[in-house]
Design an enzyme around this catalytic site. Structure first.
Site, short mmCIF file in Angstrom:
data_model
loop_
_atom_site.label_atom_id
_atom_site.label_comp_id
_atom_site.label_asym_id
_atom_site.label_seq_id
_atom_site.Cartn_x
_atom_site.Cartn_y
_atom_site.Cartn_z
N SER A 45 -9.52 49.21 -45.73
CA SER A 45 -10.13 50.04 -46.66
C SER A 45 -9.25 51.50 -46.64
O SER A 45 -9.43 52.42 -47.70
CB SER A 45 -11.49 50.37 -46.12
OG SER A 45 -11.59 50.62 -44.97
N ASP A 160 -15.85 52.31 -33.71
CA ASP A 160 -16.13 51.08 -34.79
C ASP A 160 -15.54 49.90 -34.05
O ASP A 160 -14.66 49.28 -34.56
CB ASP A 160 -15.00 51.45 -35.97
CG ASP A 160 -15.28 50.56 -37.23
OD1 ASP A 160 -16.32 50.01 -37.30
OD2 ASP A 160 -14.60 50.54 -38.21
N1 LIG Z 1 -0.95 46.26 -34.41
C1 LIG Z 1 -1.41 45.18 -35.13
N2 LIG Z 1 -1.00 44.14 -35.05
C2 LIG Z 1 -1.34 43.18 -35.88
N3 LIG Z 1 -2.10 43.14 -36.90
C3 LIG Z 1 -2.78 44.32 -36.91
C4 LIG Z 1 -2.44 45.51 -36.25
N4 LIG Z 1 -3.12 46.68 -36.53
C5 LIG Z 1 -3.75 46.02 -37.40
N5 LIG Z 1 -3.86 44.98 -37.83
C6 LIG Z 1 -4.41 44.08 -38.68
O1 LIG Z 1 -4.75 44.85 -39.79
C7 LIG Z 1 -6.10 45.13 -40.07
C8 LIG Z 1 -6.45 46.32 -40.38
O2 LIG Z 1 -6.13 47.41 -39.57
P1 LIG Z 1 -7.07 48.35 -39.23
O3 LIG Z 1 -8.41 48.03 -38.88
O4 LIG Z 1 -6.26 49.37 -38.37
O5 LIG Z 1 -7.10 49.24 -40.84
P2 LIG Z 1 -8.25 49.82 -41.64
O6 LIG Z 1 -7.45 50.06 -43.11
O7 LIG Z 1 -8.79 50.68 -40.87
O8 LIG Z 1 -8.81 48.49 -41.86
P3 LIG Z 1 -10.44 48.39 -42.12
O9 LIG Z 1 -10.83 48.52 -43.44
O10 LIG Z 1 -10.64 46.68 -41.90
O11 LIG Z 1 -11.17 49.04 -41.00
C9 LIG Z 1 -6.69 44.49 -38.46
O12 LIG Z 1 -7.89 43.94 -38.64
C10 LIG Z 1 -5.62 43.65 -38.09
O13 LIG Z 1 -5.86 42.13 -38.85
#
Ligand SMILES: Nc1ncnc2c1ncn2[C@@H]1O[C@H](COP(=O)(O)OP(=O)(O)OP(=O)(O)O)[C@@H](O)[C@H]1O
Length: 367
Positions: A45, A160
């Site tokens: 997001s 979260d």
């Molecule tokens: N270090 C990592 N290694 C592999 N995959 C990752 C890593 N960090 C994030 N991801 C992938 O990317 C997704 C989203 O990362 P993150 O939750 O940090 O981003 P976000 O923009 O906050 O997403 P969300 O809207 O789902 O909360 C994770 O659920 C995972 O699938």
């Protein structure tokens, strides 16, 4: 998060900062890295995540790119700079870049992990079969190890915890928490927003609108994650904010006046239909007594009654890991589950507490 394949294989050179300050000046040293812009990307997001390999070090990394508001410091970056723990995704480097419209983006270069716990669970649901109970135990232990460090050393609440934010390597059973986009250092005297945390995992004090909640909200979320791994589906699948409370009440029963007061002393409305609790042993029919008791200890209305992260680690539910033999012992040893670093994991304890905790957590290392 949708996954898609990127075919572009251009190599980029970047001036970056190291993720953690080095030396005494508290500065993050600059460095130069090279990586191909390939592999899988995911859309969250707040931005995109893609994976690549740093040429200089041959490390696999994930790069999370988020829009940076120039008026504010990025809290996720500031928190990640502080954190260093085997069960927390490490911030290796970061850099800023501008797009053609002049918008600034922050890129966080992180440890790579092959999948999320959500994907791992979907794999078993699809087969269909249950996730092995020992695999669940290994993941839960590492989750509480990281929470103990976060809550007692870094003084950070994640806010979260959910299967999508727990990254795992099923080959080694390693688990690391990711996504510190909602995390915050909570101060007992300062209010915090209660509309935080993803719905199914939201602690009841948040649903009751508390603004002076504690790190214990992460323990509730973790209890919900464990329940989901055992059941193959969310334990409290609320369809809206208030329905979330209904789902909890259907199983734990109506909270008492005292419990409501412990969750939010300012909550005025005390009229709820009186629902009796369903014993957790009936919800988790196939699980042993220790597992059911552990769930009951993490899913308590009163945040002070709820086990804290260190109490969770000391639970007899995890004794199987402490007395492991054979293949399980190899996993426990390779993940260093029984190793605790005094300064970052146990220093908050009194001498008496420390002795009791060490006896429990490291039974084979104390003679
Ligand atoms: N270090 C990592 N290694 C592999 N995959 C990752 C890593 N960090 C994030 N991801 C992938 O990317 C997704 C989203 O990362 P993150 O939750 O940090 O981003 P976000 O923009 O906050 O997403 P969300 O809207 O789902 O909360 C994770 O659920 C995972 O699938």
């Amino acid at each position: 998060m949708n996954l898609e394949l990127v075919t572009n294989t251009e190599v980029v050179h970047k001036q970056v900062y190291c993720g953690h300050p080095s030396g005494n000046n508290g500065e993050n040293e600059p460095a130069e890295i090279t990586y191909p812009t390939t592999e899988v990307v995911g859309h969250g997001s707040f931005g995109v995540v893609f994976t690549t390999t740093i040429k200089e070090t041959d490390e696999d990394v994930a790069i999370k790119k988020v829009l940076q508001d120039r008026r504010f410091k990025n809290r996720e970056l500031e928190i990640m700079k502080l954190l260093k723990h085997p069960n927390i995704i490490d911030l290796k480097y970061y850099f800023y870049e501008k797009d053609s419209h002049g918008e600034v983006y922050l890129n966080l270069i992180l440890d790579y992990m092959p999948q999320s716990l959500y994907q791992r669970l979907r794999h078993f649901v699809h087969i269909p079969s249950a996730m092995p109970r020992l695999e669940i135990k290994c993941y839960m232990y590492q989750l509480f190890k990281s929470l103990n460090y976060l809550h007692n050393f870094a003084l950070v609440c994640h806010r979260d915890i959910k299967p999508q934010n727990l990254l795992v390597d099923p080959n080694t059973c390693a688990l690391k928490i990711c996504d510190f986009g909602s995390a915050k250092q909570l101060k007992p005297t300062e209010p915090n927003v209660s509309y935080i945390c993803s719905r199914y995992y939201r602690a009841p004090e948040l649903i009751f609108g508390a603004t002076h909640y504690s790190n214990q909200i992460d323990v509730w979320s973790s209890g919900c994650v464990m329940a989901e791994l055992l059941l193959g589906q969310p334990m409290f699948p609320g369809e809206s904010g208030i329905d979330q409370l209904v789902e909890i009440i259907k199983i734990l029963g109506t909270p008492s006046r005292q419990e409501i007061c412990a969750m939010n002393p300012n909550y005025m409305e005390h009229k709820f239909p009186q629902i009796k609790p369903i014993p957790l042993s009936r919800v988790f029919k196939k699980e042993d007594e220790q597992t059911v008791q552990f769930l009951a200890d993490t899913l308590k209305y009163d945040p002070m009654e709820r086990f804290n992260a260190l109490q969770c680690l000391c639970s007899s539910y995890f004794d199987e890991l402490r007395h492991a033999q054979g293949q399980l012992k190899q996993i426990v040893d390779s993940l260093q589950l029984l190793q605790f670093e005094y300064d970052t994991e146990l220093a908050h304890l009194t001498q008496d507490q420390l002795e009791a905790v060490r006896l429990k957590l490291q039974p084979t290392q104390i003679r």
